[in-house]
Write a protein that holds these residues in place. Structure first.
Motif, mmCIF file in Angstrom:
data_model
loop_
_atom_site.group_PDB
_atom_site.id
_atom_site.type_symbol
_atom_site.label_atom_id
_atom_site.label_comp_id
_atom_site.label_asym_id
_atom_site.label_seq_id
_atom_site.Cartn_x
_atom_site.Cartn_y
_atom_site.Cartn_z
ATOM 1 N N GLU A 200 -16.438 110.741 -10.645
ATOM 2 C CA GLU A 200 -15.973 109.899 -10.100
ATOM 3 C C GLU A 200 -14.623 108.551 -11.111
ATOM 4 O OE1 GLU A 200 -13.660 111.030 -6.633
ATOM 5 O OE2 GLU A 200 -14.101 113.157 -5.978
ATOM 6 N N PRO A 201 -13.782 109.481 -11.795
ATOM 7 C CA PRO A 201 -13.401 108.025 -12.437
ATOM 8 C C PRO A 201 -13.060 107.078 -11.094
ATOM 9 C CG PRO A 201 -12.224 109.843 -14.293
ATOM 10 C CD PRO A 201 -12.908 110.132 -11.803
ATOM 11 N N LYS A 202 -12.762 105.618 -11.577
ATOM 12 C CA LYS A 202 -12.880 104.406 -10.968
ATOM 13 C C LYS A 202 -11.188 104.291 -11.149
ATOM 14 C CE LYS A 202 -17.310 103.084 -8.592
ATOM 15 N NZ LYS A 202 -18.336 102.698 -8.124
ATOM 16 N N THR A 203 -10.547 103.094 -9.987
ATOM 17 C CA THR A 203 -9.553 102.683 -10.538
ATOM 18 C C THR A 203 -9.474 100.936 -11.245
ATOM 19 O OG1 THR A 203 -7.992 104.073 -9.441
ATOM 20 C CG2 THR A 203 -7.334 101.118 -10.357
ATOM 21 N N ILE A 204 -9.526 101.016 -12.127
ATOM 22 C CA ILE A 204 -9.091 99.357 -12.549
ATOM 23 C C ILE A 204 -8.684 98.395 -11.851
ATOM 24 C CG2 ILE A 204 -10.144 97.269 -14.403
ATOM 25 C CD1 ILE A 204 -10.603 99.714 -16.196
ATOM 26 N N GLU A 205 -8.803 97.705 -10.721
ATOM 27 C CA GLU A 205 -8.196 96.852 -10.234
ATOM 28 C C GLU A 205 -7.697 95.426 -11.068
ATOM 29 O OE1 GLU A 205 -7.689 98.442 -7.220
ATOM 30 O OE2 GLU A 205 -9.167 99.145 -7.038
ATOM 31 N N ASN A 206 -6.035 94.916 -10.464
ATOM 32 C CA ASN A 206 -5.342 94.444 -10.650
ATOM 33 C C ASN A 206 -5.191 93.946 -12.283
ATOM 34 O OD1 ASN A 206 -4.731 93.889 -7.801
ATOM 35 N ND2 ASN A 206 -6.799 92.789 -7.627
ATOM 36 N N VAL A 207 -5.030 94.674 -12.856
ATOM 37 C CA VAL A 207 -5.084 94.891 -14.390
ATOM 38 C C VAL A 207 -3.313 94.318 -14.245
ATOM 39 C CG1 VAL A 207 -4.996 95.633 -16.438
ATOM 40 C CG2 VAL A 207 -6.424 96.414 -14.697
ATOM 41 N N SER A 208 -3.369 93.227 -14.408
ATOM 42 C CA SER A 208 -2.091 92.394 -14.484
ATOM 43 C C SER A 208 -0.393 92.951 -16.097
ATOM 44 C CB SER A 208 -2.273 90.866 -14.844
ATOM 45 O OG SER A 208 -0.328 90.030 -14.800
ATOM 46 N N TYR A 209 0.495 93.522 -15.221
ATOM 47 C CA TYR A 209 1.576 93.916 -16.551
ATOM 48 C C TYR A 209 1.187 94.819 -17.090
ATOM 49 C CZ TYR A 209 4.230 90.443 -13.982
ATOM 50 O OH TYR A 209 4.877 89.908 -13.396
ATOM 51 N N LEU A 210 -0.199 95.716 -16.607
ATOM 52 C CA LEU A 210 -0.239 96.523 -17.916
ATOM 53 C C LEU A 210 0.607 97.926 -18.230
ATOM 54 C CD1 LEU A 210 -2.568 98.661 -18.762
ATOM 55 C CD2 LEU A 210 -3.208 100.007 -16.836
ATOM 56 N N PHE A 211 0.339 97.582 -19.934
ATOM 57 C CA PHE A 211 1.040 99.014 -20.742
ATOM 58 C C PHE A 211 -0.183 100.240 -20.892
ATOM 59 C CE2 PHE A 211 4.120 100.227 -23.983
ATOM 60 C CZ PHE A 211 5.136 100.779 -23.197
ATOM 61 N N GLU A 212 -0.915 99.758 -21.630
ATOM 62 C CA GLU A 212 -1.285 100.799 -22.495
ATOM 63 C C GLU A 212 -2.830 100.302 -23.159
ATOM 64 O OE1 GLU A 212 0.939 103.262 -24.871
ATOM 65 O OE2 GLU A 212 1.212 101.287 -26.126
ATOM 66 N N ASP A 213 -3.167 101.073 -23.795
ATOM 67 C CA ASP A 213 -4.287 100.599 -25.648
ATOM 68 C C ASP A 213 -5.407 100.007 -24.156
ATOM 69 O OD1 ASP A 213 -5.478 99.662 -27.763
ATOM 70 O OD2 ASP A 213 -3.783 97.580 -27.516
ATOM 71 N N THR A 250 -6.813 90.485 -22.104
ATOM 72 C CA THR A 250 -8.768 90.315 -21.913
ATOM 73 C C THR A 250 -8.785 90.069 -20.175
ATOM 74 O OG1 THR A 250 -8.478 88.400 -22.114
ATOM 75 C CG2 THR A 250 -9.094 90.296 -23.729
ATOM 76 N N MET A 251 -9.628 90.942 -19.421
ATOM 77 C CA MET A 251 -10.037 91.163 -18.349
ATOM 78 C C MET A 251 -11.999 90.750 -18.207
ATOM 79 S SD MET A 251 -7.908 93.591 -16.355
ATOM 80 C CE MET A 251 -8.414 92.393 -14.743
ATOM 81 N N GLU A 252 -12.833 90.196 -17.527
ATOM 82 C CA GLU A 252 -13.928 89.690 -18.108
ATOM 83 C C GLU A 252 -14.494 90.058 -16.664
ATOM 84 O OE1 GLU A 252 -16.386 85.952 -17.593
ATOM 85 O OE2 GLU A 252 -15.345 86.188 -19.604
ATOM 86 N N ALA A 253 -15.893 91.137 -16.920
ATOM 87 C CA ALA A 253 -16.642 91.259 -15.843
ATOM 88 C C ALA A 253 -17.958 91.564 -16.325
ATOM 89 C CB ALA A 253 -16.328 92.860 -15.279
ATOM 90 N N ASP A 254 -18.950 91.416 -15.112
ATOM 91 C CA ASP A 254 -20.869 91.105 -15.359
ATOM 92 C C ASP A 254 -20.850 92.407 -15.320
ATOM 93 O OD1 ASP A 254 -20.805 88.317 -14.859
ATOM 94 O OD2 ASP A 254 -20.338 87.985 -13.205
ATOM 95 N N GLU A 255 -20.026 93.454 -14.941
ATOM 96 C CA GLU A 255 -20.691 94.989 -14.774
ATOM 97 C C GLU A 255 -19.598 96.037 -15.434
ATOM 98 O OE1 GLU A 255 -23.536 95.500 -14.184
ATOM 99 O OE2 GLU A 255 -24.497 94.092 -13.063
ATOM 100 N N PRO A 256 -20.065 96.754 -16.371
ATOM 101 C CA PRO A 256 -19.413 97.357 -16.814
ATOM 102 C C PRO A 256 -18.481 98.101 -16.791
ATOM 103 C CG PRO A 256 -21.143 99.072 -17.195
ATOM 104 C CD PRO A 256 -21.217 97.679 -16.275
ATOM 105 N N MET A 257 -18.217 98.578 -14.924
ATOM 106 C CA MET A 257 -17.094 99.176 -14.032
ATOM 107 C C MET A 257 -16.363 97.706 -13.743
ATOM 108 S SD MET A 257 -18.097 102.898 -13.394
ATOM 109 C CE MET A 257 -16.986 104.095 -12.777
ATOM 110 N N GLY A 258 -16.704 97.172 -13.707
ATOM 111 C CA GLY A 258 -15.758 96.196 -12.799
ATOM 112 C C GLY A 258 -16.440 95.335 -12.089
#
Length: 473
Positions: A200-213, A250-258
């Protein structure tokens, strides 16, 4: 000569024979393939151009380049609508592309948004098509777990990371009160076949002021998720946040799904660079050990005097600092430097160009006509039309002849110039075709041997003929 919609010497926008928005880059066999939303004029009942509302978009434009300045036009994938591969869909917005070896054979995949309500996937044995729909339904829809409430179920990005692959999508602001943290970004693991979800898809948490893209890259071992901020970013908070309205962040993570850690803005809204703005859409890609940003702007329609929200693609350079952060990217009309040179002794498709005026391209061959993408020819030629190619290397021995593949029912001339499209031509070719249906070769000796590296310009006289390819000998 007819007036070009971009200045000779500039690389942006990358294509001027038609629009191309929401660019996504895929590098394959030392070429960059760009896939773009097929913006097309919408007219009212009086024939006036209307504001772009994206409702008539069902194609994906494809071009490719080995040097980032000369681009070969591969046409427009018929992606959605009754004529399209995904005939169940109504629109094809914001494509993403990937390739992967499956059962010993390289396969190519196009993901795109069916409006704001789901993600489709097409597949092909070639990066230019023909593309077909392997599942005959959405890959992601509002019935997909965790996706029913996503405001805009669109704007896919894809990452192939070793043996695994991931799809990123979503966007939109559910309500004004949720502008600071909309919660509408999703990531899902793809199946090994690239046309199914593995979990199942997971929510990418805390994407500040997300619009699109959605954007995704692996840079220096880190996973960089990127997106466009919405237009509710408080002006007084831009320093604290590190970005402002309509900016690529941008946002950064050590794993592809956060989990992903919030980063900074890297590309301001195109209005900051070109005086006209709107939505901001991007992708980053690496080519010859250098990173680049492809994004859209409205400078092509600006030059046309339209200003109705029709977008075209630019590319500019990305600089990554020693600590791995991306420094702010500057949008330019000059664009990027050519990577290497073009080989004029190899047969080049006539639809390969850096700059042009007064020509069109059209599908050639049964598959291209049926599916929209593949081989293209140059058509719509009239007196004063021209094509420019940047940075062709003739070497020290040089060229003594030029050949064209031509067809048509009328006669004209092709004048060949080096470096500037005026002065004394190095060749003058009678564009006298033997057939309206079949392409034949015409050749002419050059007035003098051409050596070194030069820009090439073909200036046309007459009409009623079409070009398939050219080469120097």
């Amino acid at each position: 000569m007819k007036k070009s919609l971009k200045k000779i010497g500039n690389a942006n926008p990358v294509m001027t024979q038609r629009f191309g928005a929401d660019p996504y880059a895929m590098v394959y066999e030392d070429r960059v393939y760009l896939y773009m939303t097929g913006d097309d004029f919408i007219y009212d009942e009086t024939g006036e151009i209307k504001e772009n509302n994206y409702s008539n978009i069902y194609t994906i434009n494809v071009i490719s380049s080995s040097d980032l300045v000369n681009w070969t036009d591969h046409g427009s994938v018929y992606a959605a609508s009754e004529k399209g591969a995904a005939s169940w869909g109504t629109n094809s917005w914001a494509p993403a592309a990937a390739c992967r070896e499956i059962d010993g054979k390289m396969k190519f995949f196009l993901y795109f948004a069916n409006g704001g309500n789901g993600i489709a996937v097409l597949s092909s044995d070639s990066p230019t098509g023909p593309f077909t729909d392997p599942i005959q339904k959405p890959l992601v829809s509002r019935e997909t777990p965790g996706c029913a409430s996503v405001t805009w179920l669109f704007d896919p990005a894809v990452l192939v990371d070793g043996e695994e692959a991931y799809l990123y999508f979503g966007g939109g602001v559910p309500s004004p009160e949720q502008a600071a943290n909309p919660g509408t970004a999703r990531v899902a693991k793809l199946g090994k076949d690239m046309i199914s979800l593995d979990g199942e898809p997971k929510t990418i948490e805390n994407v500040s002021y997300l619009f699109e893209d959605s954007g995704i890259n692996k840079i220096n071992g880190k996973y960089i998720y990127s997106y466009c901020s919405n237009f509710s970013v408080p002006w007084e908070k831009k320093e604290e946040l590190g970005f402002e309205c309509g900016e690529i962040v941008t946002m950064e993570a050590d794993e592809p799904m956060g989990p992903f850690k919030q980063g900074k803005g890297i590309l301001k809204n195109p209005e900051a660079f070109f005086g006209v703005g709107g939505n901001n859409h991007h992708c980053m890609f690496e080519f010859h050990k250098q990173w680049y940003m492809a994004y859209h702007s409205r400078i092509l329609e600006r030059e046309m005097g339209v200003l109705k929200g029709y977008r075209s693609t630019n590319i500019d350079r990305v600089t990554i600092s020693e600590d791995g952060t991306i420094t702010p990217i500057q949008g330019t009309e000059k664009g990027v430097a050519q990577v290497g040179t073009l080989n004029p002794y190899e047969r080049q498709m006539a639809s390969t160009m850096a700059v042009m005026a007064g020509i069109r391209t059209a599908p050639y061959g049964e598959n291209s006509v049926r599916y929209g993408s593949g081989d293209m020819i140059v058509t719509g030629i009239s007196t004063g039309s021209w094509i420019g190619i940047y940075g062709a290397s003739f070497g020290s021995e040089g060229a003594q002849e030029i050949q064209f593949e031509i067809r048509g029912k009328q006669q004209g001339k092709i004048l060949v110039y080096m470096d500037i499209p005026e002065g004394k031509a190095v060749a003058e070719i009678e564009a006298a075709a033997d057939s309206e249906e079949e392409f034949g070769t015409v050749a002419a000796r050059l007035a003098a041997t051409v050596t070194g590296t030069h820009d090439i310009f073909f200036v046309f006289e007459g009409e009623g003929y079409e070009l398939k390819s050219w080469k120097f000998c």
